[in-house]
Design a protein around this motif. Structure first.
Motif, PDB file in Angstrom:
ATOM      1  N   SER A 188     -52.338  -8.999 -45.668  1.00 33.12           N
ATOM      2  CA  SER A 188     -53.491  -8.422 -44.961  1.00 33.12           C
ATOM      3  C   SER A 188     -54.799  -9.098 -45.364  1.00 33.12           C
ATOM      4  O   SER A 188     -55.743  -9.165 -44.574  1.00 33.12           O
ATOM      5  N   SER A 244     -43.738  -2.523 -36.844  1.00 31.51           N
ATOM      6  CA  SER A 244     -44.675  -2.103 -35.803  1.00 31.51           C
ATOM      7  C   SER A 244     -45.528  -0.957 -36.341  1.00 31.51           C
ATOM      8  O   SER A 244     -45.222  -0.364 -37.385  1.00 31.51           O
ATOM      9  N   ALA A 245     -46.593  -0.640 -35.608  1.00 30.62           N
ATOM     10  CA  ALA A 245     -47.443   0.481 -36.005  1.00 30.62           C
ATOM     11  C   ALA A 245     -46.643   1.780 -36.007  1.00 30.62           C
ATOM     12  O   ALA A 245     -46.852   2.664 -36.843  1.00 30.62           O
ATOM     13  N   TYR A 246     -45.701   1.867 -35.090  1.00 32.56           N
ATOM     14  CA  TYR A 246     -44.844   3.062 -34.989  1.00 32.56           C
ATOM     15  C   TYR A 246     -43.954   3.173 -36.232  1.00 32.56           C
ATOM     16  O   TYR A 246     -43.815   4.254 -36.816  1.00 32.56           O
ATOM     17  N   ILE A 277     -44.544   1.992 -39.218  1.00 34.42           N
ATOM     18  CA  ILE A 277     -45.383   2.338 -40.363  1.00 34.42           C
ATOM     19  C   ILE A 277     -45.777   3.814 -40.327  1.00 34.42           C
ATOM     20  O   ILE A 277     -45.823   4.483 -41.356  1.00 34.42           O
ATOM     21  N   THR A 278     -46.032   4.329 -39.123  1.00 34.43           N
ATOM     22  CA  THR A 278     -46.368   5.748 -38.983  1.00 34.43           C
ATOM     23  C   THR A 278     -45.224   6.629 -39.452  1.00 34.43           C
ATOM     24  O   THR A 278     -45.434   7.593 -40.202  1.00 34.43           O
TER      25      THR A 278
END
Length: 221
Positions: free
Chosen positions: A104, A156-158, A160-161
């Motif tokens: 990051s 994906s963001a999903y 990680i959520t």
């Protein structure tokens, strides 16, 4: 080679080690500070005096003490100095080893080099300075492999959520309710189970607890 470098490091012994490394490289103008706020002030002053720094070498984490700071860590410092001087080269010199955090720094904060504090780190620091000077990003081979491994999973963001919710102690069966509250889709229990099982299979772990631990080690949650 770089002519003017700023070092931001809150541990005096490490700062001295970095200073020695720069002396060996014959850098003519080097400044040292122990606080992020002081580093920002130095950059601001150098710009006002039309004598900007060529390179910033900063730690990532800074210990809190009696002196209150506006900038809490290296990320805050990098963000601010990049706003002031986008062309300033930045090398992070830190003990952080999590590949997600390191990745990051390159992708989100646009740093130019990363050196982990460890055995032979002075040699790695020299290599990084030489590479960044010729406009090549620097990351040691072992860390490159770890970051490559991280990116190969393509979280994906999903994903990680879901793992983040598990890490907060939310039971798998209750995750759909939290997704529905935030209008995140898909949010059925079967979709959540299917995705978590797929992640565990891809990452070769057998439980949700291991999945959370793995993702924490990578630094993505």
């Amino acid at each position: 080679m770089f002519k003017k470098i700023l070092i931001a490091e809150d541990h005096e012994s490490i700062s001295i080690s970095v200073q020695k490394t720069l002396e060996e490289l014959h850098i003519p103008d080097v400044d040292y500070v122990y606080y992020c706020d002081d580093a920002l002030a130095k950059v601001q002053k150098s710009i006002r005096e039309n004598s900007p720094y060529d390179l910033l070498i900063t730690d990532l984490y800074y210990e809190e003490d009696h002196r209150e700071q506006n900038l809490k860590d290296g990320r805050d410092l990098i963000e601010k100095v990049k706003e002031l001087q986008p062309s300033l080269k930045v090398i992070v010199f830190s003990a952080e080893h999590k590949s997600g955090v390191i990745d990051s720094l390159f992708s989100d904060y646009k740093i130019n080099g990363y050196v982990r504090k460890a055995r032979n780190d002075s040699k790695e620091l020299k290599k990084s300075i030489a590479s960044v000077f010729i406009n090549e990003n620097y990351l040691s081979l072992d860390l490159k492999q770890e970051v490559k491994k991280l990116n190969s999973y393509e979280f994906s963001a999903y994903d990680i959520t879901l793992v983040s919710l598990l890490s907060k102690g939310i039971l798998q069966k209750n995750i759909p309710t939290h997704l529905q509250e935030k209008d995140i889709r898909p949010n059925s229990l079967s979709s959540v189970e299917k995705k978590l099982n797929s992640l565990k299979e891809d990452l070769e772990v057998t439980s949700n607890e291991q999945l959370v631990a793995f993702c924490k080690d990578l630094g993505i949650i």
